[in-house]
Write an enzyme that holds these catalytic residues in place. Structure first.
Site, PDB file in Angstrom:
ATOM      1  N   THR A 103      -7.438   8.774  16.889  1.00 47.08           N
ATOM      2  CA  THR A 103      -8.773   8.825  17.507  1.00 47.08           C
ATOM      3  C   THR A 103      -8.647   9.327  18.941  1.00 47.08           C
ATOM      4  O   THR A 103      -9.408  10.199  19.380  1.00 47.08           O
ATOM      5  CB  THR A 103      -9.411   7.420  17.501  1.00 47.08           C
ATOM      6  OG1 THR A 103      -9.245   6.850  16.221  1.00 47.08           O
ATOM      7  CG2 THR A 103     -10.871   7.490  17.831  1.00 47.08           C
ATOM      8  N   ASP A 400      -0.217   2.572   9.988  1.00 48.42           N
ATOM      9  CA  ASP A 400      -0.135   2.865  11.430  1.00 48.42           C
ATOM     10  C   ASP A 400       0.925   1.998  12.096  1.00 48.42           C
ATOM     11  O   ASP A 400       1.721   2.475  12.904  1.00 48.42           O
ATOM     12  CB  ASP A 400      -1.494   2.617  12.110  1.00 48.42           C
ATOM     13  CG  ASP A 400      -2.447   3.782  11.871  1.00 48.42           C
ATOM     14  OD1 ASP A 400      -2.120   4.615  11.026  1.00 48.42           O
ATOM     15  OD2 ASP A 400      -3.510   3.842  12.513  1.00 48.42           O
TER      16      ASP A 400
END
Length: 535
Positions: A103, A400
């Site tokens: 992001t 992640d």
């Protein structure tokens, strides 16, 4: 489309079907491209940081995804504009290379584009802006190297790894039990890591999910989990010290390859055929028993008769196990996959301390645990959760965290999160701008301003006053000359990221800055867009 005329004033055609094409050129093309890039960044901006919002995306076939992961949002968004596709590629490459920060990298690129637009309005040439950005990114990456800190960890003391994984997980849905999930991720990575070579093969970590239970029931299994059960309900549910035969050949009599027909005209002949088949099966089962196998795992199926025989001969079996799982079972148990029945020998058997079947809740769903293996270099993370969307999102979050742990094993340097690293870089780039004569210094200052967009977005998403908060933290960093002050998103009461234990990997941050700069340079260099007109 501009027409071209010859010396007699007759128009002639340059592009085929040019009346059906639209063309944007010069500053208009750049403005349109920048607007597209900014639009994508704006979508992701609100999902940055621990207080970031989630996005709900509905696929073409009606399946719903709820996620906070930048790469997943952009993948599922089905973007049409070419420049917006570049942004999707940008977050995907960050995901492939680092696994975390997908992001942030898009928000960063959006901020750089926004600043570039202001420079274009001042009349600065796009190439000069791109060059200025390139210089500034070099300064920022070097500065990150300077403010980074190395930390030591080993198999027994992996607290720093857990802290860094917790930072990653804090921006996901699963942040209420980030501590336990971070520990699971770190233990899984350390179990399969090759610490001498500083390498981690994430293929050895299998992430399996099952709807039901609660998120806290997520566990790490030092072994393999197979979503199958024993082929016969009366076979033993627990086998200790198992010797496993892993077969990829069918467990049934061979079919004749020829096109011959067998005519059976009497009952005796049919009995004979049946006996022959049964004897063949008996020999196969006996062969497995003679070699010393106490469990057979087969890639193909076998019919009910074979199942019945296996049951009577006390040889538990599992059928229809997928190829990937077979490979993992072979790695974990130290066995060899046997493609032909004749090749089965004692050396090729895998060994496991315990094979057990476990059922879940009131449903008839059962899974097979293969634990205490000879070679524990294959592990499984088993996720539970209230619904399918939750499990899918947890899988992405765990991925992640696994990537972050892997990056730290590869490179032990960390920088501090919460926008602290970006603010420090912004100050360093701003100070460096004075050293460059020429127009580039405007672009370098713009880069410094763009770096502030990440902490600004963090403050905004946390419901703080963005400009006020950012100015306070910035002045604190300048006053004390310490690059550890960031945005206090969780309202702990301190801006010192060392006390809050908010860490990020150095290579992840450097990659973000480099990738964002490359994409922005590419977008700035486009000055002519020729596209087919929409009907």
């Amino acid at each position: 489309m501009a027409l071209a005329f010859d010396e007699y004033g007759r128009p002639f055609i340059i592009l085929r079907e040019q009346d059906q094409k639209t063309r944007l050129r010069g500053i208009d093309a750049q403005k349109a491209n920048i607007a597209a890039g900014k639009a994508v960044a704006r979508i992701l901006r609100s999902s940055l940081g621990p207080k970031g919002m989630d996005k709900m995306l509905q696929g073409p076939d009606g399946d719903v995804t709820i996620t906070n992961d930048g790469a997943t949002i952009l993948e599922q968004m089905d973007v049409d504009n070419q420049i917006a596709k570049l942004m999707v590629e940008l977050s995907r490459s960050q995901d492939y290379e680092i696994g975390d920060g997908t992001t942030g990298v898009v928000v960063m690129a959006g901020a750089l584009l926004e600043q570039a637009e202001r420079q274009l309005d001042r009349g600065i040439h796009p190439i000069r802006i791109a060059e200025g950005y390139e210089m500034a990114s070099r300064v920022a990456v070097e500065h990150l190297e300077r403010i980074s800190q190395k930390f030591e960890f080993d198999i027994n003391n992996f607290e720093p790894l857990v802290q860094t994984c917790m930072t990653t997980l804090s921006s996901k849905i699963v942040n209420r039990c980030k501590r336990s999930l971070a520990e699971i991720a770190v233990k899984a990575v350390l179990a399969v890591a090759d610490l001498e070579r500083r390498d981690v093969n994430l293929d050895l970590i299998k992430v399996e999910g099952k709807v039901g239970g609660k998120l806290e029931d997520t566990e790490l299994i030092y072994g393999i989990l197979v979503d199958k059960d024993m082929s016969h309900p009366q076979m033993p549910k627990r086998i200790e010290d198992a010797h496993i035969a892993i077969l990829t050949c069918p467990f049934e009599p061979p079919k004749p390859k020829t096109k011959h027909k067998v005519d059976i005209d009497t009952v005796e002949k049919f009995e004979l055929l049946r006996k022959q088949e049964q004897q063949y099966f008996d020999e196969m089962v006996k062969k497995c028993k003679d070699v010393g196998a106490t469990l057979v795992i087969c890639q193909w199926g076998f019919d009910d008769e074979a199942n019945h025989l296996l049951m009577h001969r006390n040889l538990p079996a599992v059928r229809w196990v997928g190829g990937v799982e077979l490979e993992l079972i072979a790695i974990a148990t130290g066995g060899r996959i046997v493609p032909r029945f004749q090749e089965l020998t004692t050396e090729k058997l895998g060994k496991a301390g315990l094979v057990r079947e476990k059922s879940f809740g009131t449903t008839k769903e059962r899974m097979l645990y293969i634990e205490h293996c000879a070679n524990s270099r294959a592990v499984t993370i088993f996720i539970r959760g209230g619904n399918k969307m939750m499990i899918e999102e947890t899988k992405r979050s765990i991925h992640d965290a696994l990537c972050v742990a892997r990056n730290l094993i590869r490179n032990k340097s960390i920088v501090y999160g919460g926008g602290a690293a970006e603010i420090a870089c912004s100050l360093a780039v701003d100070a460096a701008a004075d050293k460059y004569p020429g127009v580039e210094q405007y672009a370098i200052r713009a880069f410094a301003e763009a770096l502030d967009s990440v902490p600004m977005a963090l403050a905004e998403n946390s419901g703080l006053q963005p400009i006020e908060t950012l100015s306070a933290v910035k002045s604190q960093q300048i006053k004390e000359n310490i690059p550890f002050y960031g945005i206090d998103c969780n309202d702990v009461g301190t801006n010192d990221m060392r006390d809050q234990n908010v860490f990020e990997t150095l290579i992840g941050k450097q990659q973000q800055i480099l990738l964002a700069t490359q994409v922005v340079k590419m977008i700035l260099k486009i000055d002519d867009v020729i596209s087919n007109a929409e009907y």
